[in-house]
Design an enzyme around this catalytic site. Structure first.
Site, PDB file in Angstrom:
ATOM      1  N   TRP A  89     -33.396  19.305  11.225  1.00 45.51           N
ATOM      2  CA  TRP A  89     -34.848  19.541  11.261  1.00 45.51           C
ATOM      3  C   TRP A  89     -35.511  19.055  12.544  1.00 45.51           C
ATOM      4  CZ3 TRP A  89     -36.438  14.720  12.012  1.00 45.51           C
ATOM      5  CH2 TRP A  89     -35.757  13.679  11.370  1.00 45.51           C
ATOM      6  N   ASN A  90     -34.788  18.323  13.402  1.00 47.02           N
ATOM      7  CA  ASN A  90     -35.507  17.701  14.535  1.00 47.02           C
ATOM      8  C   ASN A  90     -35.866  18.686  15.655  1.00 47.02           C
ATOM      9  OD1 ASN A  90     -32.799  17.816  15.298  1.00 47.02           O
ATOM     10  ND2 ASN A  90     -32.917  15.954  16.522  1.00 47.02           N
ATOM     11  N   GLY A 150     -26.347  18.013  12.422  1.00 51.67           N
ATOM     12  CA  GLY A 150     -27.056  17.259  11.396  1.00 51.67           C
ATOM     13  C   GLY A 150     -26.486  15.863  11.244  1.00 51.67           C
ATOM     14  N   SER A 151     -26.641  15.331  10.055  1.00 47.64           N
ATOM     15  CA  SER A 151     -26.261  13.942   9.816  1.00 47.64           C
ATOM     16  C   SER A 151     -24.747  13.814   9.644  1.00 47.64           C
ATOM     17  CB  SER A 151     -26.965  13.440   8.555  1.00 47.64           C
ATOM     18  OG  SER A 151     -26.574  14.238   7.454  1.00 47.64           O
ATOM     19  N   GLU A 153     -21.941  18.598  15.094  1.00 48.02           N
ATOM     20  CA  GLU A 153     -22.725  17.822  16.073  1.00 48.02           C
ATOM     21  C   GLU A 153     -23.549  16.844  15.240  1.00 48.02           C
ATOM     22  OE1 GLU A 153     -21.655  18.871  18.909  1.00 48.02           O
ATOM     23  OE2 GLU A 153     -20.848  20.716  18.065  1.00 48.02           O
ATOM     24  N   LEU A 154     -23.148  15.572  15.247  1.00 48.24           N
ATOM     25  CA  LEU A 154     -23.691  14.642  14.243  1.00 48.24           C
ATOM     26  C   LEU A 154     -24.543  13.530  14.864  1.00 48.24           C
ATOM     27  CD1 LEU A 154     -20.426  14.545  12.107  1.00 48.24           C
ATOM     28  CD2 LEU A 154     -22.379  16.092  11.898  1.00 48.24           C
ATOM     29  N   CYS A 174     -30.926  13.031  18.667  1.00 47.64           N
ATOM     30  CA  CYS A 174     -29.603  12.429  18.427  1.00 47.64           C
ATOM     31  C   CYS A 174     -29.161  11.540  19.575  1.00 47.64           C
ATOM     32  CB  CYS A 174     -28.582  13.529  18.176  1.00 47.64           C
ATOM     33  SG  CYS A 174     -28.548  14.751  19.499  1.00 47.64           S
TER      34      CYS A 174
HETATM   35  P1  NAD Z   1     -28.720  17.186   7.404  1.00 48.87           P
HETATM   36  O1  NAD Z   1     -27.384  16.652   7.642  1.00 48.87           O
HETATM   37  O2  NAD Z   1     -29.438  16.810   6.191  1.00 48.87           O
HETATM   38  O3  NAD Z   1     -28.744  18.807   7.469  1.00 48.87           O
HETATM   39  C1  NAD Z   1     -28.263  19.556   8.554  1.00 48.87           C
HETATM   40  C2  NAD Z   1     -27.865  20.944   8.102  1.00 48.87           C
HETATM   41  O4  NAD Z   1     -26.749  20.881   7.211  1.00 48.87           O
HETATM   42  C3  NAD Z   1     -28.956  21.679   7.321  1.00 48.87           C
HETATM   43  O5  NAD Z   1     -28.897  23.043   7.606  1.00 48.87           O
HETATM   44  C4  NAD Z   1     -28.572  21.461   5.880  1.00 48.87           C
HETATM   45  O6  NAD Z   1     -29.062  22.511   5.073  1.00 48.87           O
HETATM   46  C5  NAD Z   1     -27.064  21.487   5.965  1.00 48.87           C
HETATM   47  N1  NAD Z   1     -26.385  20.738   4.926  1.00 48.87           N
HETATM   48  C6  NAD Z   1     -26.711  19.520   4.444  1.00 48.87           C
HETATM   49  N2  NAD Z   1     -25.838  19.143   3.491  1.00 48.87           N
HETATM   50  C7  NAD Z   1     -24.932  20.138   3.370  1.00 48.87           C
HETATM   51  C8  NAD Z   1     -23.783  20.343   2.563  1.00 48.87           C
HETATM   52  N3  NAD Z   1     -23.372  19.444   1.663  1.00 48.87           N
HETATM   53  N4  NAD Z   1     -23.080  21.491   2.708  1.00 48.87           N
HETATM   54  C9  NAD Z   1     -23.473  22.412   3.609  1.00 48.87           C
HETATM   55  N5  NAD Z   1     -24.566  22.281   4.388  1.00 48.87           N
HETATM   56  C10 NAD Z   1     -25.276  21.156   4.277  1.00 48.87           C
HETATM   57  O7  NAD Z   1     -29.341  16.734   8.766  1.00 48.87           O
HETATM   58  P2  NAD Z   1     -30.772  16.266   9.166  1.00 48.87           P
HETATM   59  O8  NAD Z   1     -31.128  15.098   8.350  1.00 48.87           O
HETATM   60  O9  NAD Z   1     -31.602  17.457   9.271  1.00 48.87           O
HETATM   61  O10 NAD Z   1     -30.487  15.836  10.663  1.00 48.87           O
HETATM   62  C11 NAD Z   1     -30.665  14.595  11.210  1.00 48.87           C
HETATM   63  C12 NAD Z   1     -29.365  14.168  11.849  1.00 48.87           C
HETATM   64  O11 NAD Z   1     -28.940  15.172  12.774  1.00 48.87           O
HETATM   65  C13 NAD Z   1     -29.471  12.898  12.653  1.00 48.87           C
HETATM   66  O12 NAD Z   1     -28.412  12.050  12.284  1.00 48.87           O
HETATM   67  C14 NAD Z   1     -29.277  13.351  14.100  1.00 48.87           C
HETATM   68  O13 NAD Z   1     -28.701  12.405  14.952  1.00 48.87           O
HETATM   69  C15 NAD Z   1     -28.399  14.542  13.926  1.00 48.87           C
HETATM   70  N6  NAD Z   1     -28.508  15.453  15.080  1.00 48.87           N
HETATM   71  C16 NAD Z   1     -27.421  15.580  15.884  1.00 48.87           C
HETATM   72  C17 NAD Z   1     -27.483  16.389  17.007  1.00 48.87           C
HETATM   73  C18 NAD Z   1     -26.309  16.552  17.921  1.00 48.87           C
HETATM   74  O14 NAD Z   1     -26.328  17.453  18.749  1.00 48.87           O
HETATM   75  N7  NAD Z   1     -25.272  15.725  17.816  1.00 48.87           N
HETATM   76  C19 NAD Z   1     -28.667  17.076  17.295  1.00 48.87           C
HETATM   77  C20 NAD Z   1     -29.759  16.945  16.435  1.00 48.87           C
HETATM   78  C21 NAD Z   1     -29.663  16.116  15.316  1.00 48.87           C
END
Ligand code: NAD
Length: 490
Positions: free
Chosen positions: A160-161, A237-238, A259-260, A293
């Site tokens: 979401w960021n 994501g996370s 990419e976490l 991130c």
């Molecule tokens: P999130 O992990 O909740 O969700 C990210 C995506 O994954 C969403 O599309 C969500 O619908 C999907 N998702 C979640 N759980 C799932 C599952 N069990 N199965 C399949 N899909 C699933 O992430 P968030 O809270 O939106 O993001 C924040 C995190 O993202 C922070 O930790 C940040 O550091 C990281 N981030 C990393 C980068 C990078 O390039 N490394 C860039 C931006 C954000």
């Protein structure tokens, strides 16, 4: 069509985009409200997608794959460039949309749209760079050819960021490489992805090449990962969700790129240009309300300069303004109540574990901040490296400093983390600068500068920060699988 201008008085109901059609669900189907984090108004409702929706979108992408992959790459590149042109035309509305769903200040949202355009244009330029190798064989009358092919259907899951830029960052290279795509954005910020779908229609992308589903990760996202119809999963994501996705893809040996999260150390040595370091540390901590991130998540300050640095850093943090992201504020709200409270919990545990409060920002909920999810810049100082604010990703406007005796101690503390996304170092010592890439175990280093990666670089996390990587030639190559042919004409 999704009216991303959001000019209607009432929240608009947005459908999903599958096979070139906008699916509007009946009133009986579940909906998710999309909230403006600055005032808690509902700006739109989206369909809460199901496994069936994921299946339909993957099926559409699968059917569109062969005709898309069969086109010359330059044609695919032209269509991706046409999408970038459409975005350019609608930049102001798109930036406002990002601000309304995510909360970042409008000026910064404009930069996000520009970044999206750059990702797409760079991908389009790669259309003439899909190459192979001819390698000499050990046998007479034989050649070894290594070719690149698209995988097939790519499922893209985004955080979401940066809802707009993260989607464009995956979509561009995936399509130019010849794959088709199904996007699921985080349910808090699904509108940017739907706007991209609207513009892809205008740009002339064939039906099924780009599909957008909406809903929750553990339901519709999990279905995208587990289905045999997806060939590659790319997720930002996370680390928590990354682990779930990695496990879910295991049975099908799915190609998974993740990419976490990060926990970037920011090292400032005794010989650094302190004003420059402070300026960079402030930008790297507070941009996008700390929700990047690669953000400066913990500062290691040489004892000789720590007082001077902290005095300037705290003053600069205090001077930042918090307010309406459609206005001129430096920081908008956190994206949601849950995320705001997570940050407050980390601060409470950090203080409980002995951290000193140098600037007490914290939650704001009175007066102009009575609606929305506000958190003001906060500065902590910890004496130990195992303090929760030093170990756990904060992803919010909280900076934590730790004093160190020397460069070796700073490196040791910096590396004491399971994350490995990015690290910062400020020093004028050329020996240290030259050694830093060998001593810091992170995929992205910022040496004497703040954050902000380039499209031609390679954004990649080590350790719990992911596997895969994006951007540049290596990121593009991630969307192409290799094949070796032994050609014998003897
Ligand atoms: P999130 O992990 O909740 O969700 C990210 C995506 O994954 C969403 O599309 C969500 O619908 C999907 N998702 C979640 N759980 C799932 C599952 N069990 N199965 C399949 N899909 C699933 O992430 P968030 O809270 O939106 O993001 C924040 C995190 O993202 C922070 O930790 C940040 O550091 C990281 N981030 C990393 C980068 C990078 O390039 N490394 C860039 C931006 C954000």
């Amino acid at each position: 069509m999704f009216d991303f201008t959001l000019t209607s008085e009432r929240p608009i109901a947005a459908g999903m985009y599958v096979n070139g059609q906008w699916l509007s669900r009946g009133p009986a189907s579940a909906a998710i409200e999309v909230e403006n984090p600055a005032n808690e108004d509902v700006v739109a409702t989206i369909t809460e997608g199901t496994e069936t929706d994921a299946g339909e979108a993957l099926d559409a992408a699968r059917r569109a794959f062969s005709p898309w992959a069969d086109r010359p790459a330059i044609e695919r590149g032209r269509l991706v460039a046409a999408l970038a042109d459409e975005i350019e035309v609608h930049k102001d509305h798109l930036a406002r949309l990002v601000t309304l769903e995510q909360g970042k200040p409008l000026g910064h949202a404009k930069q996000e749209i520009d970044a999206g355009i750059t990702f797409l244009r760079y991908a389009a330029e790669n259309a003439r760079r899909i190459e192979g190798d001819i390698v000499t064989s050990d046998n007479r009358d034989e050649e070894i050819h290594i070719r690149r092919h698209p995988y097939g259907v790519v499922a893209g899951l985004t955080a979401w960021n940066y809802p707009f830029a993260l989607a464009a960052r995956k979509l561009g290279p995936a399509l130019v490489a010849g794959n088709t795509f199904v996007l699921l954005s985080h349910e808090a910020t699904p509108l940017s992805g739907l706007a991209l779908a609207s513009l892809s229609e205008k740009a002339g992308l064939p039906a099924g090449v780009f599909n957008v589903v909406t809903g929750r990760g553990p339901v519709v996202g999990a279905a995208l990962v587990q289905s045999p119809m997806s060939d590659l999963v790319t997720m930002t994501g996370s680390t928590r969700a990354g682990r779930e996705i990695y496990r879910a893809g295991a049975d099908a040996i799915k190609v998974v790129r993740l990419e976490l999260g990060g926990k970037a150390p920011f090292l400032v040595m005794e010989d650094a240009d302190i004003d420059r370091a402070v300026q960079a540390a402030v930008a790297a901590r507070y941009t996008n309300c700390g929700q990047i991130c690669t953000c400066n998540e913990r500062m290691y300050l040489h004892r000789a300069i720590a007082d001077e640095f902290l005095e300037k850093f705290v003053a600069a943090s205090r001077a930042l303004t918090l307010g309406d992201p459609l206005g001129n504020a430096d920081l908008g709200p956190k994206v949601s109540r849950v995320e705001r409270d997570k940050v407050a919990d980390i601060v409470a545990s950090a203080v409980g574990a002995g951290a000193a409060v140098l600037l007490e920002g914290g939650i704001r909920e009175n007066g102009a901040f009575s609606k929305g999810h506000w958190f003001a810049p906060t500065v902590l100082e910890a004496s130990k490296n195992d303090n929760p604010a030093v170990q756990d990703e904060v992803f919010g406007p909280v900076a934590t400093a730790v004093r160190v005796d020397d460069y070796d101690m700073a490196i040791r503390f910096a590396n004491d983390t399971p994350f490995g996304l990015s690290a910062y170092l400020f020093t004028r010592d050329h020996k240290r600068l030259a050694q830093a890439p060998y001593r810091l175990k992170f995929g992205e280093l910022y040496l004497n500068r703040s954050n902000g990666e380039a499209v031609q670089g390679f954004h990649t996390g080590w350790g719990l920060s992911g596997l895969g990587g994006e951007d540049g030639r290596y990121g593009f190559d991630g969307y192409l699988r290799k094949q070796t042919a032994y050609l014998n004409w003897g």
